[in-house]
Design an enzyme around this catalytic site. Structure first.
Site, PDB file in Angstrom:
ATOM      1  N   LYS A  42     -47.027  -8.173 -50.147  1.00 50.66           N
ATOM      2  CA  LYS A  42     -47.154  -6.816 -49.610  1.00 50.66           C
ATOM      3  C   LYS A  42     -46.313  -6.674 -48.348  1.00 50.66           C
ATOM      4  CE  LYS A  42     -51.297  -8.074 -46.980  1.00 50.66           C
ATOM      5  NZ  LYS A  42     -52.704  -7.734 -46.684  1.00 50.66           N
ATOM      6  N   ARG A 140     -64.656  -2.918 -44.239  1.00 49.84           N
ATOM      7  CA  ARG A 140     -63.661  -1.854 -44.334  1.00 49.84           C
ATOM      8  C   ARG A 140     -63.586  -1.229 -45.728  1.00 49.84           C
ATOM      9  NH1 ARG A 140     -58.033  -5.483 -44.210  1.00 49.84           N
ATOM     10  NH2 ARG A 140     -58.388  -6.482 -46.241  1.00 49.84           N
ATOM     11  N   TYR A 272     -33.405  -1.523 -17.719  1.00 47.24           N
ATOM     12  CA  TYR A 272     -34.165  -0.346 -17.310  1.00 47.24           C
ATOM     13  C   TYR A 272     -35.320  -0.720 -16.386  1.00 47.24           C
ATOM     14  CZ  TYR A 272     -31.752   2.254 -20.987  1.00 47.24           C
ATOM     15  OH  TYR A 272     -30.805   2.857 -21.781  1.00 47.24           O
ATOM     16  N   MET A 320     -33.732  -0.966 -26.443  1.00 44.97           N
ATOM     17  CA  MET A 320     -33.857  -0.584 -27.847  1.00 44.97           C
ATOM     18  C   MET A 320     -32.886  -1.353 -28.736  1.00 44.97           C
ATOM     19  SD  MET A 320     -33.546   3.174 -29.660  1.00 44.97           S
ATOM     20  CE  MET A 320     -35.004   3.817 -28.831  1.00 44.97           C
TER      21      MET A 320
END
Length: 390
Positions: A42, A140, A272, A320
């Site tokens: 998965k 769950r 940053y 990023m």
């Protein structure tokens, strides 16, 4: 991997060792025998590429592959996987047609979902193998084990209509690697619920419960099937609980190209927020990977990477798209060199467990968070012939 004689192929990439993956899977299969194994692929095989991973593991003849959603199962079918595929997470009513079209087996997590699954299959004049989940403590999803006397006759009634067949009954352990008493109690609850089902006239083909931690912890949890996940991909979580199963081999290696190298004077700020200030003259390298690629921002000013077999610290905030590291103490580093952010370089390794600990997260998240813009490069398997990149 030290210095590349040619320019690296990408700014950053994920290298997947299919041979190590297969050896980890063989180790699980041998340890759990005679139980069969269901590799969990998965979430795109925990971020490593579901089709390529499933193709490699298919040669080991697993009982089935485990996915979370019908689209994941359909993707495997399109990739040429013909073996049984079990969808373990809840499926929306609209996805029943996809279950049928892709010849998928489905978990049944409640009486209403079980009934909808049966009705959908019967409307299509077919039958879906269903795997009935019993909630023994996860809380769950699944039919509550304590209420088995109430829902067992309803399960028998739904099965009698003909749209579904019962393929197995299973549960999820919540703390198999850390709480043996709770895990044993969950197993007892599963067995009791299965007995009540049989008393209601339902034939239970077999039970299963074991994730990676449970496979490693105690053979009593192996039952009819085991469902390894993180162990296959190099995760060591829970491995200390059982000496019978060795630590897995590392499967994933994340590499990034050194884009630029620059010398900074004492007192210079980095990245940053200027969260790092040089204390002396320092040499910094800019790597072509950032948090959009899966390098956690939490590693800012605390993570380490390998360049030329040497450990070098991350300086300043992870950006990023790029990240700065201090290579002042490393052998001369140049633009075009390759850094290893996860995995082995020479005699050093950034292990998956250590990476996760430094980032304040778990191994599962580290792998599944590796960005999709990083090409996947496959080694150690048939994918080598065609580079296996995507």
């Amino acid at each position: 991997m030290t210095r590349s004689r040619e320019d690296p192929p990408y700014r950053a990439w994920l290298e997947v060792d299919l041979a190590a993956l297969s050896r980890n899977a063989r180790r699980v299969a041998k340890h759990a025998a005679p139980a069969r194994f269901v590799p969990m692929v998965k979430a795109d095989a925990y971020g490593l590429g579901a089709i390529e991973v499933a193709r490699a593991l298919d040669r080991l003849e697993p009982y089935a592959f485990g996915v979370a959603t019908p689209p994941e199962g359909a993707e495997l079918r399109r990739g040429g996987i013909e073996r049984r595929i079990i969808v373990f997470a809840p499926s929306a009513a609209a996805e029943i047609s996809q279950l049928l079209e892709a010849r998928l087996e489905s978990a049944a997590l409640s009486l209403p979902s079980f009934a909808k699954l049966e009705a959908g299959a019967r409307a299509a004049s077919t039958r879906i193998p269903a795997h009935l989940e019993v909630d023994t403590g996860m809380g769950r999803a699944g039919l509550p084990a304590a209420e088995a006397a109430g829902w067992a006759p309803e399960v028998a009634s739904i099965l009698s209509r003909g749209g579904v067949s019962l393929a197995s009954v299973y549960t999820h352990f919540h703390s198999a690697g850390t709480d043996p008493a709770a895990t044993s109690l969950q197993l007892t609850r599963l067995r009791r619920a299965a007995s009540i089902l049989e008393e209601a006239g339902v034939e239970v083909p077999f039970l299963h419960a074991a994730n990676s931690d449970a496979v490693m912890t105690d053979p009593q949890y192996h039952l009819g099937l085991v469902r390894p996940g993180i162990y296959l991909y190099g995760g060591r979580r829970g491995a200390g609980a059982a000496g019978a199963l060795a630590d897995p081999e590392s499967v994933a290696r994340v590499r990034a190209t050194v884009l630029e190298v620059r010398d900074l004077a004492p007192g210079a700020t980095v990245s940053y927020g200027a969260t790092y200030t040089t204390r002396r003259g320092e040499r910094l390298a800019t790597l072509g990977m950032g948090y959009a690629d899966g390098l956690p921002w939490r590693l800012s000013n605390r993570g380490q990477v390998l360049i030329g077999g040497s450990r070098v610290p991350i300086r300043g905030g992870v950006c990023m798209d790029v990240t700065s590291v201090d290579v002042s103490g490393a052998p001369r580093v140049e633009a075009g060199d390759v850094a290893t952010l996860l995995g082995r370089d020479g005699g050093e390794e950034v292990a998956l467990a250590d990476f996760a600990k430094a980032a304040g997260t778990i191994e599962y998240e580290v792998l599944t968070a590796i960005g999709r813009r990083l090409p996947r490069h496959y080694v150690g398997g048939r994918a080598d012939a065609g580079n296996g990149s995507r």
